[in-house]
Design an enzyme around this catalytic site. Structure first.
Site, PDB file in Angstrom:
ATOM      1  N   ASP A 182       0.822  -1.208   0.000  1.00  0.00           N
ATOM      2  CA  ASP A 182       0.000   0.000   0.000  1.00  0.00           C
ATOM      3  C   ASP A 182       0.857   1.259   0.000  1.00  0.00           C
ATOM      4  O   ASP A 182       0.619   2.209  -0.746  1.00  0.00           O
ATOM      5  CB  ASP A 182      -0.922   0.004   1.209  1.00  0.00           C
ATOM      6  N   TYR A 234      -6.922 -11.199   9.853  1.00  0.00           N
ATOM      7  CA  TYR A 234      -5.738 -10.909   9.048  1.00  0.00           C
ATOM      8  C   TYR A 234      -4.509 -11.550   9.674  1.00  0.00           C
ATOM      9  O   TYR A 234      -3.714 -12.206   8.995  1.00  0.00           O
ATOM     10  CB  TYR A 234      -5.574  -9.387   8.952  1.00  0.00           C
TER      11      TYR A 234
END
Length: 392
Positions: A182, A234
């Site tokens: 990201d 996650y």
């Protein structure tokens, strides 16, 4: 909020909160990931691109060694002496409001490079990056903060180093075990292009997407189902990947090929194997996408997007019914391909759609959500755009 108004809002908020005028404004984009999900922290390959939605920050300097951060999304500013950041992060991060850990964590990561040049700062943020949609609003905050702080402190750091600072902030200051995709996309983005990133070497190659010439749009379908990378799902997926790599005696799943999967299946339990299979096949899909873009163009990558979604749904088990509905409805309405994007457990799907089919896909997805009893999705197009920059 359009990009120009977000920039103006950052300056307005700065003046309102700090009773002063900023010395400048910076911004960084969110990102969409064309393909390559949960491969980044496995030293693998990803193909993200920066989007036109950006987070803006207005910055001013101080003489007292204090850093203050404010946001249009929060009621109160957060203030910490720069000298205390080492005591706060990571061990006492829970004392800081979660949103503020992103920019303060970036400052903390950059202080060692600044040394005596690290002076006090005021920062005010405003953003038009959708939050919780898997478009990395967090990396946009980090990229804007890193660019602004590095420029102001006169740091001789390249964009990869600033992306590393953003990742450290997210991993240690926020507590989200994410990779660096990201931040790299937000820092390195280019118009009408994606970034083919090797997450082990951090070698980045600009890959022309050719969407405009091919008459294609990338449609984002924000399901409205919120997610958080700092929650358990996650971390559990990441732990399974590390477990699989250890069983196969490799440094990371990047080092496992599709041909190795038959042997892997004999060595591990079903859940671990399926997690491994997703990452290994997803790495191959990223490389195949880059090759096909060059050889055949963007209209030929649809099946890879669909295969990616199926793998995340069935092997990595990070989809939700809303995401599956979005993908299926988009495909049936004429999308060339579609997949969920982001960390999973909510957020958004993307669909590659001919320009004249955007409304048809929008209507079909909206109708499918209504028929399923889901909340109305937010649907919009994203444009591959430039990365972090000083704006004024």
């Amino acid at each position: 909020m359009t990009p120009p108004s977000a920039a103006a809002e950052a300056r307005r908020h700065f003046a309102e909160r700090f009773d002063a005028q900023p010395v400048g404004t910076w911004s960084a984009p969110g990102r969409a990931n064309l393909i390559g999900e949960h491969t980044d922290y496995n030293d693998g390959f990803v193909l993200p691109f920066a989007i036109q939605h950006r987070t803006h920050v207005a910055l001013g300097t101080r003489d007292d060694g204090v850093i203050r951060v404010a946001s249009t999304f929060a009621d109160d500013a957060v203030e910490v002496p720069l000298a205390d950041l080492d005591a706060v992060f990571p061990d006492r991060r829970e004392e800081i409001a979660e949103w503020a850990r992103y920019p303060l964590g970036v400052a903390w990561a950059l202080v060692p490079a600044a040394g005596p040049a690290a002076r006090g700062l005021d920062l005010a943020f405003a953003s038009n990056v959708p939050v919780g949609a898997g478009l990395s609003s967090s990396a946009a905050i980090e990229g804007a903060a890193a660019s602004a702080i590095a420029d102001t402190w006169g740091l001789d750091l390249d964009r990869v180093a600033l992306a590393r600072a953003g990742r450290r902030a997210e991993n240690e200051a926020v507590g989200a075990p994410t990779g660096i995709m990201d931040q790299m996309a937000s820092m390195l983005g280019r118009a009408d292009a994606a970034i083919f990133l090797d997450c082990r070497s951090l070698e980045a190659q600009v890959v022309d997407l050719g969407f405009r010439a091919a008459g294609l749009e990338l449609v984002v379908i924000d399901t409205g189902v919120s997610h958080s990378h700092a929650t358990g799902g996650y971390g559990e997926r990441r732990a399974a990947c590390e477990r699989g790599a250890a069983i196969l005696a490799v440094p990371a799943l990047r080092d496992v090929s599709v041909d190795d999967l038959a042997r892997a299946e004999t060595l591990m339990d079903d859940v671990t194997f399926r997690r491994v299979r997703h990452v290994v096949t997803e790495n191959q899909r990223v490389r195949d996408t880059v090759r096909i873009l060059a050889e055949q163009g963007p209209r030929a990558i649809g099946d890879l997007l669909l295969a990616s979604h199926a793998s995340m749904r069935d092997d990595f088990e990070i989809s939700v019914p809303e995401l599956d509905t979005a993908v299926d409805a988009a495909r049936e309405a004429g999308a060339l391909g579609a997949r969920m994007t982001g960390g999973g457990f909510g957020g958004a799907a993307i669909a590659l759609v001919p320009h004249d089919g955007v409304q048809r896909v929008t209507d079909a997805v909206t109708a499918a959500f209504e028929a399923s009893g889901f909340a109305v999705p937010t649907i919009f197009t994203v444009t591959p755009s430039d990365g972090a920059a000083r704006d004024a």
